[in-house]
Scaffold this motif. Sequence first.
Motif, PDB file in Angstrom:
ATOM      1  N   GLY A   1      61.939   1.367 -39.839  1.00  0.00           N
ATOM      2  CA  GLY A   1      61.430   0.605 -38.810  1.00  0.00           C
ATOM      3  C   GLY A   1      60.393   0.799 -37.945  1.00  0.00           C
ATOM      4  N   GLU A   2      59.997   2.270 -38.262  1.00  0.00           N
ATOM      5  CA  GLU A   2      58.976   2.844 -37.234  1.00  0.00           C
ATOM      6  C   GLU A   2      57.699   2.147 -37.822  1.00  0.00           C
ATOM      7  N   SER A   3      56.664   1.755 -36.644  1.00  0.00           N
ATOM      8  CA  SER A   3      55.464   1.427 -36.965  1.00  0.00           C
ATOM      9  C   SER A   3      54.212   1.922 -36.480  1.00  0.00           C
ATOM     10  N   LYS A   4      54.473   3.162 -35.572  1.00  0.00           N
ATOM     11  CA  LYS A   4      53.377   3.964 -35.397  1.00  0.00           C
ATOM     12  C   LYS A   4      53.964   5.045 -34.580  1.00  0.00           C
ATOM     13  N   ILE A   5      53.271   6.269 -34.670  1.00  0.00           N
ATOM     14  CA  ILE A   5      53.419   7.613 -33.872  1.00  0.00           C
ATOM     15  C   ILE A   5      52.618   7.696 -32.870  1.00  0.00           C
ATOM     16  N   ILE A   6      52.840   7.965 -31.559  1.00  0.00           N
ATOM     17  CA  ILE A   6      52.001   8.040 -30.311  1.00  0.00           C
ATOM     18  C   ILE A   6      52.244   9.678 -30.010  1.00  0.00           C
TER      19      ILE A   6
ATOM     20  N   PRO B   1      65.440   0.763 -24.233  1.00  0.00           N
ATOM     21  CA  PRO B   1      65.452  -0.568 -24.183  1.00  0.00           C
ATOM     22  C   PRO B   1      64.226  -1.370 -24.682  1.00  0.00           C
ATOM     23  N   TYR B   2      63.336  -0.726 -25.237  1.00  0.00           N
ATOM     24  CA  TYR B   2      62.219  -1.243 -25.732  1.00  0.00           C
ATOM     25  C   TYR B   2      61.898  -0.762 -26.895  1.00  0.00           C
ATOM     26  N   ARG B   3      61.106  -1.516 -27.910  1.00  0.00           N
ATOM     27  CA  ARG B   3      60.769  -1.131 -29.225  1.00  0.00           C
ATOM     28  C   ARG B   3      59.267  -0.390 -29.097  1.00  0.00           C
TER      29      ARG B   3
ATOM     30  N   LEU C   1      57.949  15.629 -22.888  1.00  0.00           N
ATOM     31  CA  LEU C   1      57.749  14.501 -24.007  1.00  0.00           C
ATOM     32  C   LEU C   1      56.392  14.786 -24.441  1.00  0.00           C
ATOM     33  N   VAL C   2      56.360  14.966 -25.726  1.00  0.00           N
ATOM     34  CA  VAL C   2      55.076  15.299 -26.489  1.00  0.00           C
ATOM     35  C   VAL C   2      54.645  14.028 -27.247  1.00  0.00           C
ATOM     36  N   GLY C   3      55.549  13.219 -27.874  1.00  0.00           N
ATOM     37  CA  GLY C   3      55.201  12.087 -28.750  1.00  0.00           C
ATOM     38  C   GLY C   3      56.422  11.093 -28.752  1.00  0.00           C
ATOM     39  N   TYR C   4      56.216  10.130 -29.417  1.00  0.00           N
ATOM     40  CA  TYR C   4      57.499   9.133 -29.839  1.00  0.00           C
ATOM     41  C   TYR C   4      56.975   8.112 -30.741  1.00  0.00           C
ATOM     42  N   ALA C   5      58.117   7.569 -31.302  1.00  0.00           N
ATOM     43  CA  ALA C   5      57.655   6.552 -32.219  1.00  0.00           C
ATOM     44  C   ALA C   5      57.710   5.239 -31.667  1.00  0.00           C
ATOM     45  N   GLU C   6      57.006   4.246 -32.121  1.00  0.00           N
ATOM     46  CA  GLU C   6      57.048   2.860 -31.874  1.00  0.00           C
ATOM     47  C   GLU C   6      57.741   1.849 -32.890  1.00  0.00           C
ATOM     48  N   LEU C   7      58.388   0.874 -32.801  1.00  0.00           N
ATOM     49  CA  LEU C   7      59.038   0.105 -33.778  1.00  0.00           C
ATOM     50  C   LEU C   7      58.724  -1.158 -33.948  1.00  0.00           C
ATOM     51  N   SER C   8      58.660  -1.576 -35.414  1.00  0.00           N
ATOM     52  CA  SER C   8      58.164  -2.666 -35.697  1.00  0.00           C
ATOM     53  C   SER C   8      58.871  -3.886 -35.092  1.00  0.00           C
ATOM     54  N   SER C   9      58.468  -5.183 -35.022  1.00  0.00           N
ATOM     55  CA  SER C   9      58.997  -6.306 -34.136  1.00  0.00           C
ATOM     56  C   SER C   9      60.343  -6.562 -35.032  1.00  0.00           C
ATOM     57  N   ASN C  10      60.575  -6.412 -36.041  1.00  0.00           N
ATOM     58  CA  ASN C  10      61.923  -6.872 -36.814  1.00  0.00           C
ATOM     59  C   ASN C  10      62.977  -5.702 -36.756  1.00  0.00           C
ATOM     60  N   VAL C  11      62.695  -4.987 -35.977  1.00  0.00           N
ATOM     61  CA  VAL C  11      63.959  -3.876 -35.540  1.00  0.00           C
ATOM     62  C   VAL C  11      64.828  -4.419 -34.728  1.00  0.00           C
ATOM     63  N   GLU C  12      66.098  -4.328 -35.013  1.00  0.00           N
ATOM     64  CA  GLU C  12      67.095  -4.963 -33.854  1.00  0.00           C
ATOM     65  C   GLU C  12      67.792  -3.879 -33.139  1.00  0.00           C
ATOM     66  N   ARG C  13      68.484  -4.346 -32.027  1.00  0.00           N
ATOM     67  CA  ARG C  13      69.105  -3.499 -30.956  1.00  0.00           C
ATOM     68  C   ARG C  13      70.356  -3.110 -31.602  1.00  0.00           C
ATOM     69  N   ASP C  14      70.818  -1.882 -31.536  1.00  0.00           N
ATOM     70  CA  ASP C  14      72.178  -1.374 -31.890  1.00  0.00           C
ATOM     71  C   ASP C  14      73.173  -2.102 -31.308  1.00  0.00           C
ATOM     72  N   PRO C  15      74.032  -2.973 -31.849  1.00  0.00           N
ATOM     73  CA  PRO C  15      74.799  -3.941 -31.411  1.00  0.00           C
ATOM     74  C   PRO C  15      75.955  -3.287 -30.393  1.00  0.00           C
ATOM     75  N   GLU C  16      76.046  -1.881 -30.488  1.00  0.00           N
ATOM     76  CA  GLU C  16      77.122  -1.317 -29.784  1.00  0.00           C
ATOM     77  C   GLU C  16      76.315  -0.749 -28.265  1.00  0.00           C
ATOM     78  N   THR C  17      75.285  -0.657 -28.042  1.00  0.00           N
ATOM     79  CA  THR C  17      74.573   0.039 -27.044  1.00  0.00           C
ATOM     80  C   THR C  17      73.459  -0.858 -26.423  1.00  0.00           C
ATOM     81  N   SER C  18      73.154  -1.738 -27.232  1.00  0.00           N
ATOM     82  CA  SER C  18      72.072  -2.702 -26.884  1.00  0.00           C
ATOM     83  C   SER C  18      70.769  -2.176 -26.716  1.00  0.00           C
ATOM     84  N   LEU C  19      70.587  -0.820 -27.292  1.00  0.00           N
ATOM     85  CA  LEU C  19      69.387  -0.037 -27.158  1.00  0.00           C
ATOM     86  C   LEU C  19      68.799  -0.176 -28.666  1.00  0.00           C
ATOM     87  N   PHE C  20      67.267   0.321 -28.557  1.00  0.00           N
ATOM     88  CA  PHE C  20      66.602   0.423 -29.766  1.00  0.00           C
ATOM     89  C   PHE C  20      66.640   2.106 -29.926  1.00  0.00           C
TER      90      PHE C  20
END
Length: 125
Positions: free
Chosen positions: A12-17, A36-38, A50-69
């Motif tokens: 589900g990763e769409s980009k590395i920043i 909390p955000y993709r 923090l040196v970098g992070y991944a962004e997620l595509s819009s079809n990735v769903e939250r973890d049902p147990e934590t409500s987090l991405f």
Amino acid sequence: MSSLLTDMDLTGESKIIWLEDTAALEYVRQAVHGTPYRRGKPSFDGLGRLVGYAELSSNVERDPETSLFHRRVFYLVPHDRDSAPDGDYRTGSPGEAVDPRTVDICRAGEKTDRSQGRAITPAGA
């Protein structure tokens, strides 16, 4: 050698920043972090720099147990080689460390001679 994450952990990763130029960084630590955000820079308190992070595509769903991405983050701590070249990681690297040149979307980075602090001999030398 392990980087602890596998490609299956990173669907589900769409980009590395990258927030820093990684050319001089022999390794970065990678981990999956609940946010909390993709997209956008995740909050990252107390774990290091923090040196970098991944962004997620819009079809990735939250973890049902934590409500987090679940998003990958790249970071360094004060005793890593970039800040303490003669410290604990003068050679070798933490288990979660990878060479940033091997990072790509949906692909866990890899350990290399560079990330392990091993001298690389030019061909013919």
